[in-house]
Design an enzyme around this catalytic site. Structure first.
Site, PDB file in Angstrom:
ATOM      1  CG  PHE A 301      -1.914  -1.089   1.299  1.00 29.08           C
ATOM      2  CD1 PHE A 301      -3.254  -0.823   1.033  1.00 29.08           C
ATOM      3  CD2 PHE A 301      -1.558  -2.387   1.622  1.00 29.08           C
ATOM      4  CE1 PHE A 301      -4.211  -1.827   1.094  1.00 29.08           C
ATOM      5  CE2 PHE A 301      -2.506  -3.402   1.694  1.00 29.08           C
ATOM      6  CZ  PHE A 301      -3.832  -3.122   1.417  1.00 29.08           C
ATOM      7  CG  ASP A 302       3.337   1.958  -3.386  1.00 26.91           C
ATOM      8  OD1 ASP A 302       3.954   1.203  -2.619  1.00 26.91           O
ATOM      9  OD2 ASP A 302       3.353   1.833  -4.616  1.00 26.91           O
ATOM     10  CE1 TYR A 306       6.773   0.194   2.348  1.00 28.53           C
ATOM     11  CE2 TYR A 306       5.816  -0.015   0.163  1.00 28.53           C
ATOM     12  CZ  TYR A 306       6.473  -0.583   1.237  1.00 28.53           C
ATOM     13  OH  TYR A 306       6.828  -1.902   1.207  1.00 28.53           O
ATOM     14  CG  LEU A 307       3.375   7.822   5.167  1.00 30.51           C
ATOM     15  CD1 LEU A 307       3.991   8.649   6.295  1.00 30.51           C
ATOM     16  CD2 LEU A 307       1.865   7.900   5.226  1.00 30.51           C
ATOM     17  CE1 TYR A 387       5.373  -0.057 -12.208  1.00 26.65           C
ATOM     18  CE2 TYR A 387       6.148  -1.822 -10.786  1.00 26.65           C
ATOM     19  CZ  TYR A 387       5.534  -1.408 -11.946  1.00 26.65           C
ATOM     20  OH  TYR A 387       5.070  -2.328 -12.856  1.00 26.65           O
ATOM     21  CG  ASP A 388      10.218   6.099 -11.026  1.00 23.75           C
ATOM     22  OD1 ASP A 388      10.832   6.998 -10.444  1.00 23.75           O
ATOM     23  OD2 ASP A 388      10.732   4.992 -11.300  1.00 23.75           O
ATOM     24  CE1 TYR A 389       2.562   2.977  -9.437  1.00 27.29           C
ATOM     25  CE2 TYR A 389       4.196   3.348  -7.719  1.00 27.29           C
ATOM     26  CZ  TYR A 389       3.384   2.492  -8.436  1.00 27.29           C
ATOM     27  OH  TYR A 389       3.389   1.157  -8.152  1.00 27.29           O
ATOM     28  CG  HIS A 437       2.724  -6.287 -10.823  1.00 28.69           C
ATOM     29  ND1 HIS A 437       3.638  -6.803 -11.725  1.00 28.69           N
ATOM     30  CD2 HIS A 437       2.741  -4.946 -11.003  1.00 28.69           C
ATOM     31  CE1 HIS A 437       4.193  -5.813 -12.416  1.00 28.69           C
ATOM     32  NE2 HIS A 437       3.661  -4.684 -12.005  1.00 28.69           N
ATOM     33  CE1 TYR A 576     -13.845   4.876   7.392  1.00 28.96           C
ATOM     34  CE2 TYR A 576     -13.494   5.379   5.083  1.00 28.96           C
ATOM     35  CZ  TYR A 576     -13.018   5.307   6.367  1.00 28.96           C
ATOM     36  OH  TYR A 576     -11.718   5.674   6.633  1.00 28.96           O
ATOM     37  CG  HIS A 598       2.493  -4.623 -15.647  1.00 25.21           C
ATOM     38  ND1 HIS A 598       3.518  -3.844 -15.177  1.00 25.21           N
ATOM     39  CD2 HIS A 598       2.818  -4.899 -16.937  1.00 25.21           C
ATOM     40  CE1 HIS A 598       4.428  -3.679 -16.118  1.00 25.21           C
ATOM     41  NE2 HIS A 598       4.019  -4.313 -17.192  1.00 25.21           N
TER      42      HIS A 598
END
EC number: 1.4.3.-
Length: 647
Positions: A301-302, A306-307, A387-389, A437, A576, A598
């Site tokens: 969970f990026d 990981y923030l 990875y780069d987003y 993934h 929620y 992917h």
């Protein structure tokens, strides 16, 4: 971003410094305590709107601080009231429903911890490697009820051989081996070794001239110029462009956040009409589909673990952004609580986007008109491990809003076993595999279409059978279903009927008597492919549906819950919607899942060309007619003519 434009403006550097000082003065930040997260605790939406309307006081400025004692594992969720200049609340986080995100400091410690573990050193020696010759990739652990892990702060490790001092280690996965590490006790709890696999040898040096083919010499420069400057204006964190206005901010967890997107209606004397109160990427998860004993746990969970906002890149003109660019620096807190500035973290510019509208008429003399579309782009890029987003928000002249995620970087590789033996990964280079993934994002869209009282209709295309009313079978129509409550608001896309969701005002209509509205259009890609009984399906329940609709509550911020790291599941959106609150005519929030599945290909190695995924919000009856009739025609003087014939 140093000016407080609105009550939801991001914390300034001065506020970050004062927040950290108040935490220290309260005795909450000893030598081993780290500031995991510092960010604005946004006031209630109605408080903000009342203040802006002059009917309420300015809301207090409050900061949220997450603290972790790296020596004991003790964690606290602290509220700092900056208006009162005091710590307002302290809540202990016991970890039973998730713990603090992973620290950069903890990432950096893993190599040293494992180098002291005899079992790890021996496993590497079996492969002809030493601890100094590998690079450990520390990865979030998830929750799998493994023996001895309950109550521990765990990270899992895969490693890569630094076989080429000039190349990327990602090309040399040390497969068949993983480690589980207790970050508080600073020791391995388990070494998993399922056997020695051949080490892929081909180097990856795409970043060096010798690692690439000869340069393509036939490409000529492209220059994008605006001789009179850009069309947008920036004042603090407020942006106005064409008919649009909005505020923006930046958060260590969510990254770029947009506030109060509104459109000045040219047919209503420029009335500024609200569309979206707040928009962000509130979570993303990358679930891997490789069931190997050393990889079954791979899912990150990026955002929550990981923030990813704190890893924002400093962007470069001519490389990351092209044209007449306005950059914005971002101030965040580092793990010591000090201000860390990221220069050029946000990029703002406008782009030509082809034809806006065009018609050449055979019956009306001198009627051959064309206008150019353009869009405003606000974006940032973040790097999380391999990875780069890039996250791009687009505003168009015709009132459309789009969000696009751009995915690139380097594949997380394994050793290739053969597709028949192991049908969960693609071979992308000799002996090198990339496991299948997904990348699944959750956009939190706090809607405000012409006010707070909205409703959501699900609209499907409908085939009409042959009948006396449809004798030739050519008819088709649509079905519109009002979503009454949160239990009904957990929805799946359906490409076979072109399913869309209309967010409509229950108080305002257009000149035809129709409710004003905006349409959410999904790209109809697969949601989570893991089994419904899996751990990741419980922890990332938001990924199992394309849309969740909730009634606004300020505490409901994140689709997987407040504390995602080692959270067993059940928090966030499932909790929620459990109250099944009514939605018709209420203040609604859309949570849209979108993403990429992917199956890596050879063309994705050694670095991936950008893949694109996103969604759009399009006006539907929001305007009385085409709102871009006031867009002037381009004068093409350098071409010896113009782009229109009528006056």
């Amino acid at each position: 971003m140093t000016t407080l434009t609105t009550p939801v403006s991001s914390l300034t550097a001065t506020e970050i410094e004062r927040t950290a000082a108040l935490v220290r003065e309260a005795g909450l930040a000893g030598e081993s305590v780290r500031f995991v997260y510092v960010g604005l605790l946004e006031p209630h939406k109605q408080e903000v709107l009342a203040f802006q309307a002059g009917t309420g006081p300015r809301p207090d400025r409050r900061a949220r601080v997450l603290l972790l004692d790296t020596a004991t594992g003790d964690a606290r969720d602290v509220t700092v009231d900056l208006t009162a200049d005091a710590v307002a609340a302290i809540v202990d986080v016991d970890g039973s429903q998730g713990g603090m995100p992973v620290l950069v400091e903890e990432f950096m410690s893993v190599d040293g911890i494992l180098a002291q573990e005899p079992a790890w050193v021996d496993a590497l020696a079996k492969r002809g490697l030493t601890a100094e010759q590998v690079r450990c990739a520390p990865l979030s652990a998830g929750v799998f009820d493994l023996p001895g892990e309950k109550g521990r702060r765990i990270i899992r490790v895969l490693c890569f051989a630094a076989a080429d001092p000039d190349g990327h280690v990602w090309a040399h996965p040390v497969d068949g081996l993983s480690a589980y590490v207790d970050l508080i006790e600073k020791k391995a709890t388990e070494i998993v070794d399922i056997g020695v696999f051949p080490l892929p040898e081909e180097p990856s040096r795409f970043h060096l001239p010798q690692g690439r083919p000869a340069p393509l010499e036939t490409l000529r420069p492209i220059e994008i110029t605006q001789p009179d400057g850009p069309s947008f204006q920036v004042e603090g964190d407020q942006i106005t462009w064409a008919n649009w206005s909005f505020h923006f901010g930046f958060d260590a967890r969510e990254g770029l956040v947009l506030h109060q997107l509104a459109y000045a209606d040219p047919d209503h004397d420029g009335e500024l009409r609200p569309v979206v109160y707040r928009a962000s990427i509130a979570e993303m998860v990358v679930p891997y589909g490789d069931p190997a004993p050393v990889r079954f746990w791979q899912n990150y969970f990026d955002t929550g673990e990981y923030l990813f906002g704190r890893f924002a890149n400093s962007l470069t003109l001519g490389c990351d952004c092209l044209g007449e660019i306005h950059y914005v620096d971002v101030d965040l807190a580092d793990e010591a609580g000090d201000v860390r500035r990221i220069p050029n973290a946000i990029c703002l510019h406008e782009e030509d986007y082809g034809t806006l509208w065009k018609h050449t008429d055979i019956y009306t003399p001198n009627s051959a008109e064309v206008r150019r579309q353009r869009r405003l782009v606000i974006s940032f890029f973040t790097t999380v491990g391999n990875y780069d987003y890039g996250f791009y928000w687009y505003l168009y002249l015709d009132g459309r809003i789009e969000c696009e995620a751009k995915l690139t970087g380097i594949l997380f590789a394994s050793a290739y076993r053969g597709l028949e033996e192991w049908p969960y990964a693609s071979e992308v280079a000799p002996g090198l595999a990339a496991p299948f993934h997904q990348h699944l994002f959750s956009a939190r869209l706090d809607m405000m279409v012409d006010g707070l009282r909205n409703a959501v209709d699900e609209v499907d295309a409908v085939r009409v059978p042959v009948s006396p009313e449809n004798p030739y079978g050519n008819a088709f129509s649509y079905a519109r279903t009002r979503i009454a409550s949160e239990a009904e608001g957990v929805r799946s896309a359906d490409a076979s009927v072109g399913r869309t969701w209309h967010v409509v005002s229950t108080e305002r209509t257009n000149r035809l008597g129709q409710p004003t509205g905006y349409v959410l259009r999904a790209e109809q890609n697969p949601t989570l492919l893991a089994d419904p009984s899996s751990s990741i399906a419980a922890r990332a329940a938001f990924t199992t549906r394309d849309l969740w609709i909730t009634r606004y509550t300020p505490e409901e911020r994140y689709p997987a819950g407040e504390f995602v790291n080692q959270n067993p599941g059940g928090d966030g959106l499932p909790a929620y919607v459990a109250g099944d609150r009514p939605l018709d005519g209420e203040d609604v929030v859309l949570w849209h899942t979108f993403g990429v599945t992917h199956f890596p290909r050879p063309e994705d190695w050694p670095v991936m060309p950008v893949d694109h995924v996103g969604f759009s919000l399009t006006p539907y009856g929001f305007f009385d007619r085409n709102p871009t009739l006031n867009v002037p025609a381009n004068e093409a003087e350098h071409r010896g003519g113009h782009c229109h014939h009528g006056d």
